[in-house]
Scaffold this active site. Structure first.
Site, PDB file in Angstrom:
ATOM      1  N   HIS A 224       0.909  -1.209   0.196  1.00 43.24           N
ATOM      2  CA  HIS A 224       0.075  -0.193   0.064  1.00 43.24           C
ATOM      3  C   HIS A 224       0.963   1.303  -0.052  1.00 43.24           C
ATOM      4  O   HIS A 224       0.236   2.423  -0.150  1.00 43.24           O
ATOM      5  CB  HIS A 224      -0.883   0.033   1.254  1.00 43.24           C
ATOM      6  CG  HIS A 224      -1.890  -0.934   1.153  1.00 43.24           C
ATOM      7  ND1 HIS A 224      -2.879  -1.082   0.177  1.00 43.24           N
ATOM      8  CD2 HIS A 224      -2.305  -2.027   1.832  1.00 43.24           C
ATOM      9  CE1 HIS A 224      -3.737  -2.050   0.232  1.00 43.24           C
ATOM     10  NE2 HIS A 224      -3.193  -2.879   1.431  1.00 43.24           N
TER      11      HIS A 224
ATOM     12  N   ASP B 105      -2.069 -10.677  -2.480  1.00 40.56           N
ATOM     13  CA  ASP B 105      -2.885 -10.188  -1.446  1.00 40.56           C
ATOM     14  C   ASP B 105      -4.231  -9.773  -1.459  1.00 40.56           C
ATOM     15  O   ASP B 105      -4.607  -9.520  -2.630  1.00 40.56           O
ATOM     16  CB  ASP B 105      -2.058  -9.004  -0.661  1.00 40.56           C
ATOM     17  CG  ASP B 105      -2.666  -8.401   0.628  1.00 40.56           C
ATOM     18  OD1 ASP B 105      -1.933  -8.909   1.579  1.00 40.56           O
ATOM     19  OD2 ASP B 105      -3.602  -7.565   0.852  1.00 40.56           O
TER      20      ASP B 105
ATOM     21  N   HIS C 205      -5.932  -7.418  -0.984  1.00 39.31           N
ATOM     22  CA  HIS C 205      -6.249  -5.928  -0.934  1.00 39.31           C
ATOM     23  C   HIS C 205      -5.316  -5.470  -2.167  1.00 39.31           C
ATOM     24  O   HIS C 205      -4.434  -6.071  -2.489  1.00 39.31           O
ATOM     25  CB  HIS C 205      -5.841  -5.123   0.057  1.00 39.31           C
ATOM     26  CG  HIS C 205      -6.413  -5.241   1.341  1.00 39.31           C
ATOM     27  ND1 HIS C 205      -5.770  -6.066   2.407  1.00 39.31           N
ATOM     28  CD2 HIS C 205      -7.844  -4.924   1.890  1.00 39.31           C
ATOM     29  CE1 HIS C 205      -6.484  -6.363   3.486  1.00 39.31           C
ATOM     30  NE2 HIS C 205      -7.766  -5.456   3.109  1.00 39.31           N
TER      31      HIS C 205
ATOM     32  N   ASP D 262      -4.629 -12.844   3.471  1.00 44.38           N
ATOM     33  CA  ASP D 262      -5.977 -12.300   3.790  1.00 44.38           C
ATOM     34  C   ASP D 262      -7.164 -12.587   2.995  1.00 44.38           C
ATOM     35  O   ASP D 262      -8.161 -12.202   3.042  1.00 44.38           O
ATOM     36  CB  ASP D 262      -5.780 -10.616   4.015  1.00 44.38           C
ATOM     37  CG  ASP D 262      -5.018 -10.102   3.221  1.00 44.38           C
ATOM     38  OD1 ASP D 262      -4.615 -10.607   2.322  1.00 44.38           O
ATOM     39  OD2 ASP D 262      -4.670  -8.891   3.533  1.00 44.38           O
TER      40      ASP D 262
HETATM   41  N1  Q9C Z   1     -11.456  -3.380   9.586  1.00 43.79           N
HETATM   42  C1  Q9C Z   1      -2.554  -5.390   3.965  1.00 43.79           C
HETATM   43  O1  Q9C Z   1      -3.107  -6.118   3.973  1.00 43.79           O
HETATM   44  N2  Q9C Z   1      -8.387  -1.566   7.028  1.00 43.79           N
HETATM   45  N3  Q9C Z   1      -3.041  -4.228   4.476  1.00 43.79           N
HETATM   46  C2  Q9C Z   1      -8.483  -2.396   7.865  1.00 43.79           C
HETATM   47  C3  Q9C Z   1     -10.168  -3.244   9.685  1.00 43.79           C
HETATM   48  C4  Q9C Z   1      -6.746  -1.432   6.295  1.00 43.79           C
HETATM   49  C5  Q9C Z   1      -4.395  -3.894   4.828  1.00 43.79           C
HETATM   50  C6  Q9C Z   1     -10.026  -2.336   8.317  1.00 43.79           C
HETATM   51  C7  Q9C Z   1      -6.219  -2.918   5.678  1.00 43.79           C
HETATM   52  C8  Q9C Z   1      -4.943  -2.723   5.302  1.00 43.79           C
HETATM   53  C9  Q9C Z   1      -0.988  -4.955   3.771  1.00 43.79           C
HETATM   54 ZN    ZN Z   2      -4.109  -7.079   2.436  1.00 43.28          ZN
END
Ligand code: Q9C
Ligand code: ZN
Length: 372
Positions: free
Chosen positions: A171, A207, A209, A296
């Site tokens: 990110h 990932d 995301h 994830d």
């Molecule tokens: N309810 C990576 O997987 N938002 N970053 C979290 C939690 C942030 C993920 C919301 C997600 C960032 C590297």
């Molecule tokens: Zn992620």
């Protein structure tokens, strides 16, 4: 394959994050990397190596030096201001509409980095989900060294190597941190490979995301192809990027491929996307793939909504290695702590063409920690 790991990540000791304004138990915690380390050690087939120091040069090849300086001094700056906070997050973010009507020249001339830590965190950060603590900078520097040492193992002749990076990176954009990421380990690795080999490099980002930072960094570049499978931004973080029609510009036109998936995506749907991604990578020359590896996507992940099981990681590893390219595999996200070790072991054994035998007592229990 060799695993690059350092306990330096423990200094990024994250207990709480904020989500939509409320404190919640952190997702991106030290235990994640320790679970993966323990499982790979228990496997016995993964020799461990320590990272070596690579200095700041490879970082500023990708990131704005101002971002590096901010991350280096942010904690001491917060303390100097006498703010007894457990972690730093921003007060205000410069939403682009704040400058609506101002010319780009006016913005460049009139908007500057604030002095206060809370303002600087908004200037360089993009969300409230990346708490910064006393040890964050050194841990993030060490994660870059892990990535670059993994690159060296592969350029030195290994078919593949795995860097247990923590904090993750995808990110983080050229001039922006966030999403639990501070330096973009995969982008720094890809740049180092381009410079060392003169070849084109592909990043395969699996990932959950979208890796908005990696996409931003290589958006106009023809030498690094970014291919990502992720949750559709209509419903998932980072919300503002990750759609199919984002394909790159200039020399990078056609070099960016986003494959967003629906909520509930199954192993079969996922493997269709993996084949599309690997076809897009096979279509351009080059001998190395940088894999941004996240778990994830797992069915029990507390912040994801896919339905993947451990078996599919073995298969994705197998298919990725099946491209015949050398693999620089770097850890990104994955927050269901009980399954992380087994999922990593499955992926890496699949890449090596070894079968996956679940360890006994690998009952993972209920959906982890915190509903997001
Ligand atoms: N309810 C990576 O997987 N938002 N970053 C979290 C939690 C942030 C993920 C919301 C997600 C960032 C590297
Ligand atoms: Zn992620």
């Amino acid at each position: 394959m060799q695993v690059v790991y350092t306990p330096a990540h423990l200094a990024h000791d994250i207990i709480v994050e904020t989500f939509m304004g409320l404190p919640i138990p952190a997702n991106e915690v030290a235990e994640r990397a320790e679970k993966i380390r323990a499982a790979l050690e228990a496997d016995g087939g993964f020799p461990f190596a320590e990272p070596s120091e690579h200095g700041e040069g490879p970082i500023t090849a990708i990131h704005d030096p101002g971002l590096v300086r901010f991350l280096e001094v942010a904690w001491s700056e917060l303390r100097r201001q006498g703010l007894p906070r457990p972690f730093l997050t921003a007060d205000t973010y410069p939403n682009r509409q704040m400058f609506e009507g101002m010319s780009a020249e006016a913005v460049a001339a009139l908007v500057r980095e604030p002095e206060q830590a809370a303002g600087r965190a908004g200037y360089w950060g993009f969300d409230s989900a990346a708490p910064l603590v006393a040890g964050t900078y050194l841990a993030a520097r060490a994660a870059v060294d892990v990535a670059l040492t993994t690159v060296e193992l592969v350029l030195g002749g290994a078919t593949m190597a795995y860097g247990l990076c923590r904090p993750p990176g995808h990110h983080a954009a050229r001039s922006m941190y966030g999403g639990y990421c501070f330096f973009n380990n995969a982008a720094i690795a890809a740049e180092a490979i381009v410079r060392a080999t003169g070849e084109r490099v592909a990043i395969l980002d699996v990932d959950y995301h979208h890796g908005n930072g990696s996409q931003q960094i290589f958006w106009r570049r023809g030498d690094v192809r970014y291919v990502s499978i992720h949750a559709h931004p209509d419903r998932a973080y980072p919300y503002f990027l990750g759609r199919e029609d984002e394909t790159g510009e200039g020399p990078g036109a056609g070099e960016n491929l986003n494959l967003p998936l629906r909520g509930g995506a199954t192993n079969d749907e996922y493997l269709v996307a993996v084949d599309r991604a690997l076809d897009a990578i096979a279509a351009v020359p080059g001998s190395v793939i940088v894999v941004s590896l996240g778990f994830d996507t797992y069915g029990l992940d507390p912040i994801g909504d896919f339905a993947l099981t451990t078996d599919v990681y073995h298969e994705v590893g197998r298919r990725t290695a099946g491209t015949g390219r050398r693999l620089v595999i770097l850890q990104e996200g994955g927050y269901h702590r009980p399954s992380l070790g087994e999922n990593a072991r499955a992926w890496l054994r699949g890449a090596e063409g070894r079968p996956f035998d679940p360890l006994p007592a690998a009952g993972f229990g209920e959906r982890g920690a915190v509903a997001g």
